[in-house]
Each structure stands twice: as structure tokens, then as C-alpha cells.
Design a protein around this motif. Sequence first.
Motif, PDB file in Angstrom:
ATOM      1  N   LEU A 119       5.784  -4.337  -4.620  1.00 12.91           N
ATOM      2  CA  LEU A 119       4.570  -5.081  -4.115  1.00 12.91           C
ATOM      3  C   LEU A 119       4.072  -4.215  -2.879  1.00 12.91           C
ATOM      4  N   TYR A 120       4.863  -3.753  -1.856  1.00 16.08           N
ATOM      5  CA  TYR A 120       4.470  -2.901  -0.862  1.00 16.08           C
ATOM      6  C   TYR A 120       3.770  -1.699  -1.135  1.00 16.08           C
ATOM      7  N   LEU A 121       4.334  -0.946  -2.406  1.00 17.71           N
ATOM      8  CA  LEU A 121       3.802   0.152  -2.992  1.00 17.71           C
ATOM      9  C   LEU A 121       2.352   0.046  -3.361  1.00 17.71           C
ATOM     10  N   SER A 122       2.190  -1.309  -4.183  1.00 17.80           N
ATOM     11  CA  SER A 122       1.047  -1.696  -4.816  1.00 17.80           C
ATOM     12  C   SER A 122      -0.064  -1.907  -3.618  1.00 17.80           C
ATOM     13  N   GLU A 123       0.515  -2.727  -2.590  1.00 19.04           N
ATOM     14  CA  GLU A 123      -0.449  -3.010  -1.534  1.00 19.04           C
ATOM     15  C   GLU A 123      -0.757  -1.728  -0.868  1.00 19.04           C
ATOM     16  N   LEU A 124       0.066  -0.832  -0.603  1.00 17.87           N
ATOM     17  CA  LEU A 124      -0.428   0.402  -0.010  1.00 17.87           C
ATOM     18  C   LEU A 124      -1.214   1.127  -0.800  1.00 17.87           C
ATOM     19  N   THR A 125      -1.084   1.151  -2.080  1.00 19.63           N
ATOM     20  CA  THR A 125      -2.021   1.768  -3.167  1.00 19.63           C
ATOM     21  C   THR A 125      -3.600   1.030  -2.783  1.00 19.63           C
ATOM     22  N   GLU A 126      -3.510  -0.127  -2.931  1.00 19.54           N
ATOM     23  CA  GLU A 126      -4.802  -1.044  -2.749  1.00 19.54           C
ATOM     24  C   GLU A 126      -5.228  -0.634  -1.406  1.00 19.54           C
TER      25      GLU A 126
END
Length: 310
Positions: free
Chosen positions: A76-83
Amino acid sequence: MRRKLVLTLTTRHGSRQVFLHQILAYLLLIFILLSGLSFFVSNWLLVKTHDDLTDLERNHRDLSEQYELLLGTQQLYLSELTELGISLNDLSAERERLVEENEEVGETLARLESRLGLTEQPSGMTLEQRLALTRTAARQRLFLLHSIPNGVPISAERINDSYGMRMHPVLNTRKMHNGMDFKADRGTPVYATADGVVEYAGYRKGSGFGNLVVLQHNFGLKTYYAHLQKVLVESGTFVHKGQKIALSGNSGRSTGAHLHYEVRFMYRPLNPEPFLQWGLDNFETLFTKIEEVPWESLSVMYPLNQGGTQ
């Protein structure tokens, strides 16, 4: 008589006889006690080991769940960082676009300020304050451009006679010409040069104007449209700038088809020429060229106007 094995133990305190079956009985008793103790100890150890294993399994299961939760949180953190990275890129592009737009707005605003005569602005004004000031000035000027006659009232071939003294073509005497004559074919549309109300619309006997339209405007100004072929408005009605109010003709005291156009202030004729040429690009010229009107009193209503209105 049964045979018995006897052991004799001799010490300094004396001798003691012990029968073999007694020894075996003691040994058996000890073995039973040790076996029982071993059984209980083993069971206790087994139960404790089982409990420990259960705890270990429970801890392992909890750790597995926490690990999976951490993995999900990490994803989730990786996805949020990407976004967030994408949003930052979009924000950077939007910022660059806004900077470019602000530069364009600033250039456009500077041109508008120049056209409106707002060249001397107070220092330290923000873009929003400049826009507000420019918007107010533009509204005031547009209101005045709709309230005060300006522009030509007809699409004409040429101007036959201008404002001033002339030899009257019918009376053959030198008289004051209070307006301007536009040569035009009969039936050419005539337009109101400002917002107003129709004071008179019809044939004016004894005036020489023939069919006549008189419009009342703001600030005590009036416009006259004479020698008309046809009147298209009625007395007491409101008209707006650019509205078709009549058709040009040759009625009244006239030698040919044309439009006689006048501008008056409190019944006093004014030279229409400055009104014909007046517009947004030369907004201040009217207030300096037409001295018969007390324009300076307008500064109370419109303090942003410069030149003759201050």
C-alpha cells in the motif's frame, strides 16, 4: 521347609541378616515409585510441551498474519508513493502551466491597463488587486460608452456637411449647422449611438427636420436623427446602443437623401465629431475636447476615470 537366601551384613556395630525377598520387595517398591514419578513427570513435561507447542503455533500464526499485514501495508505504501510521485509530476506540470498562464495574464492585463489608462498603479499591488481594479475601470468605461453617444449612427458613403457655420443649401443663407450630414441612400438603417429613451419619434412640423427621432441619454445628453424615411421606434420606449431606430430618407427641408445627426447637452448643440471618434482606445479625449460639458463633476461617481473626468 522352603529355602531362603540370607545375606549377612557385618559392621562394627554388629551383624544383620537380610533376606533376598525383602531386598527384591524394596527394589520393586523403589521401581514402582520411580516409574510413577517418571510417569507423572513425563505427563507434566508432555502437557507443558504441548502447551508450549500450542503457544508457538499461535505465535507463529500471529507472526504470519502480522507479516502478511506488513507486506500488504508495504505494498500500500509503495502504491501510495507511486501515486504521490505521479501527483507531484502532475503538480509540477500544472505549476509550470500556471506560471505560463500567469505570465500571459500579466501581459494581457498590462495591455488592458494601458488601454484603460491605468498606467500608474500603486506599488505592491497583487495580480488579483490589479485585476479587480482593471475590472472596475472597464465596467465604468463600458457604462459610459453605452451612456454617452459615440460612434457613427449610419453606414454612409461620406459626410456632406460638418458642424459649424455654412451656406444653407435650401434657404441660401449663412446659418449655423448644428450637426453632421451623412450622405446615404434612402432606406439605410440608422442606429442609436447610446442607450436611452425615445423623447420624440415622428414628423416634426415647422422644424425642417421632417421625420425625426430624439433620444434622451444619461448625463443630460441627447441625439437627433432627422430627414428620415421611416421611424421604427415609439416615444417613451427604451433603446440600447446599436439598436436600429429608423431608415434614412429625404423628408423635411432637404435637397437629397441623407441623415442629419446632432448631439446636444441640455438643449445646447455640440460638435458631433469628437463623439463619432470616441472609444475605448482614446477614452480620455472626449473629456478634453468637449468643454461645454462639466465632465469634472463625474469624478464623484467615477473616480477611476482620468483626464477630464477628475
